[in-house]
Design an enzyme around this catalytic site. Sequence first.
Site, PDB file in Angstrom:
ATOM      1  N   TRP A  78     -10.341  -8.814   2.584  1.00  0.00           N
ATOM      2  CA  TRP A  78     -11.120  -9.082   1.373  1.00  0.00           C
ATOM      3  C   TRP A  78     -11.276 -10.577   1.099  1.00  0.00           C
ATOM      4  O   TRP A  78     -12.154 -10.987   0.378  1.00  0.00           O
ATOM      5  CB  TRP A  78     -10.465  -8.428   0.157  1.00  0.00           C
ATOM      6  N   HIS A  86       0.565   4.145  -2.778  1.00  0.00           N
ATOM      7  CA  HIS A  86       0.204   5.533  -2.465  1.00  0.00           C
ATOM      8  C   HIS A  86       1.333   6.513  -2.775  1.00  0.00           C
ATOM      9  O   HIS A  86       1.084   7.688  -3.044  1.00  0.00           O
ATOM     10  CB  HIS A  86      -0.252   5.659  -1.013  1.00  0.00           C
ATOM     11  N   ARG A 145       0.828  -1.214   0.000  1.00  0.00           N
ATOM     12  CA  ARG A 145       0.000   0.000   0.000  1.00  0.00           C
ATOM     13  C   ARG A 145       0.865   1.268   0.000  1.00  0.00           C
ATOM     14  O   ARG A 145       0.548   2.256  -0.661  1.00  0.00           O
ATOM     15  CB  ARG A 145      -0.945  -0.013   1.203  1.00  0.00           C
TER      16      ARG A 145
HETATM   17 FE1  CCH Z   1      -6.350  -0.274  -1.630  1.00  0.00          FE
HETATM   18  N1  CCH Z   1      -7.346   0.210   0.087  1.00  0.00           N
HETATM   19  N2  CCH Z   1      -7.612   0.921  -2.687  1.00  0.00           N
HETATM   20  N3  CCH Z   1      -5.273  -0.642  -3.309  1.00  0.00           N
HETATM   21  N4  CCH Z   1      -5.054  -1.370  -0.529  1.00  0.00           N
HETATM   22  C1  CCH Z   1      -7.055  -0.253   1.346  1.00  0.00           C
HETATM   23  C2  CCH Z   1      -6.094  -1.177   1.682  1.00  0.00           C
HETATM   24  C3  CCH Z   1      -5.179  -1.723   0.780  1.00  0.00           C
HETATM   25  C4  CCH Z   1      -8.674   1.610  -2.187  1.00  0.00           C
HETATM   26  C5  CCH Z   1      -9.009   1.770  -0.851  1.00  0.00           C
HETATM   27  C6  CCH Z   1      -8.385   1.089   0.183  1.00  0.00           C
HETATM   28  C7  CCH Z   1      -5.535  -0.158  -4.561  1.00  0.00           C
HETATM   29  C8  CCH Z   1      -6.694   0.532  -4.939  1.00  0.00           C
HETATM   30  C9  CCH Z   1      -7.629   1.031  -4.058  1.00  0.00           C
HETATM   31  C10 CCH Z   1      -3.981  -2.091  -1.052  1.00  0.00           C
HETATM   32  C11 CCH Z   1      -3.475  -2.000  -2.322  1.00  0.00           C
HETATM   33  C12 CCH Z   1      -4.071  -1.293  -3.357  1.00  0.00           C
HETATM   34  C13 CCH Z   1      -7.955   0.351   2.281  1.00  0.00           C
HETATM   35  C14 CCH Z   1      -7.954   0.098   3.782  1.00  0.00           C
HETATM   36  C15 CCH Z   1      -8.774   1.181   1.566  1.00  0.00           C
HETATM   37  C16 CCH Z   1      -9.897   2.036   2.123  1.00  0.00           C
HETATM   38  C17 CCH Z   1      -6.864   0.931   4.481  1.00  0.00           C
HETATM   39  C18 CCH Z   1      -6.779   0.647   5.959  1.00  0.00           C
HETATM   40  O1  CCH Z   1      -7.795   0.872   6.657  1.00  0.00           O
HETATM   41  O2  CCH Z   1      -5.733   0.191   6.427  1.00  0.00           O
HETATM   42  C19 CCH Z   1      -9.438   2.171  -3.305  1.00  0.00           C
HETATM   43  C20 CCH Z   1     -10.700   3.001  -3.168  1.00  0.00           C
HETATM   44  C21 CCH Z   1      -8.791   1.790  -4.447  1.00  0.00           C
HETATM   45  C22 CCH Z   1      -9.149   2.057  -5.877  1.00  0.00           C
HETATM   46  O3  CCH Z   1     -10.230   2.454  -6.206  1.00  0.00           O
HETATM   47  C23 CCH Z   1      -4.442  -0.469  -5.429  1.00  0.00           C
HETATM   48  C24 CCH Z   1      -4.346  -0.057  -6.902  1.00  0.00           C
HETATM   49  C25 CCH Z   1      -3.516  -1.173  -4.681  1.00  0.00           C
HETATM   50  C26 CCH Z   1      -2.165  -1.735  -5.069  1.00  0.00           C
HETATM   51  C27 CCH Z   1      -1.778  -1.985  -6.307  1.00  0.00           C
HETATM   52  C28 CCH Z   1      -3.455  -2.974  -0.025  1.00  0.00           C
HETATM   53  C29 CCH Z   1      -2.319  -3.988  -0.174  1.00  0.00           C
HETATM   54  C30 CCH Z   1      -4.219  -2.735   1.133  1.00  0.00           C
HETATM   55  C31 CCH Z   1      -4.080  -3.440   2.485  1.00  0.00           C
HETATM   56  C32 CCH Z   1      -3.211  -2.628   3.410  1.00  0.00           C
HETATM   57  C33 CCH Z   1      -3.024  -3.259   4.771  1.00  0.00           C
HETATM   58  O4  CCH Z   1      -2.560  -2.535   5.657  1.00  0.00           O
HETATM   59  O5  CCH Z   1      -3.319  -4.438   4.979  1.00  0.00           O
END
Ligand code: CCH
Length: 285
Positions: free
Chosen positions: A187, A48, A44
């Site tokens: 998820w 970002h 993530r």
């Molecule tokens: Fe994401 N993401 N993401 N995401 N994401 C969150 C967590 C992860 C969106 C929203 C969220 C991508 C696209 C999108 C990861 C990778 C990717 C969370 C929870 C939200 C909200 C955060 C939390 O509470 O910790 C949205 C909206 C979009 C697009 O529309 C893309 C692209 C990627 C990477 C290629 C990953 C990995 C996580 C898990 C992080 C963790 O701490 O476990």
Amino acid sequence: DVAKASGPFVPTKDDYQKVYDEIARLLVEKDDYDDGSYGPVLVRLAWHASGTYDKETGTGGSNGATMRFAPESEHGANAGLKTARDFLEPVKAKFPWITYSDLWTLAGVTAIQELQGPAIPWRPGRQDRDVSACTPDGRLPDADKDHKHIRGIFGRMGFDDREIVALIGAHSLGRAHADRSGYDGPWDFSPTVFTNEFFRLLVEEKWAWKKWSGPDQYTDKTTKTLMMLPADLALIKDKEFKKHVDRYAKDSEVFFKEFSDAFVKLLELGVPFTTDERWVLKATS
Ligand code: CCH
């Protein structure tokens, strides 16, 4: 050749492999976090750092590592990513020659490969920049929005429908945290293994609004332990997106290949590389 011997240190592929190996080692050593791995939050961070890119102005992207500074570190979308940046500090201390921008992207690559995902070819060359290069808030996608928002945000980076869907498949990793985004839960059932399960569950499960006091999110009708964001569901509500969800749900190999290509592109947005050569660094298992 005295001049060469005393000249600036020019890291080789082997040196970057050492950084990779150290991140991989720490992922195993520090397993007392979340579902047992810092890998997802590192992915993530890489996303970002890179996803702020704007193709029109050439601003943002992984070059710069400006999330080290407020205001970018304080943007709502980046809540919780200090955990990932702090995890990498000992690596930066051990290999001070690597830039934060190369380190953060390499950490994302390492996490995906170590969590059994596809090989991600990577190259160094990013330079850190100062606070003046911080991007404005609002460049990353909102989880409560629809297909138009997603297409707009990723379109600004230069991605098409196929690449957008592939990239969001990274949600097979990790979870949402109520104290970060407000959303809660993983998820799929294997949040520390990179798979196409996110897509399979999206199409095969029935998703209903979760009954709780938090932000609107979906839960699976069968176990009520999984979650989807409104933005995730947009991938099956929009016909053009859904085509790709169906392809990836059916064929993990196709997903791995197309994810890898899109992730390489994401990590390189806006970076003025001086070399065309990419390396696949060796996974530990
Ligand atoms: Fe994401 N993401 N993401 N995401 N994401 C969150 C967590 C992860 C969106 C929203 C969220 C991508 C696209 C999108 C990861 C990778 C990717 C969370 C929870 C939200 C909200 C955060 C939390 O509470 O910790 C949205 C909206 C979009 C697009 O529309 C893309 C692209 C990627 C990477 C290629 C990953 C990995 C996580 C898990 C992080 C963790 O701490 O476990």
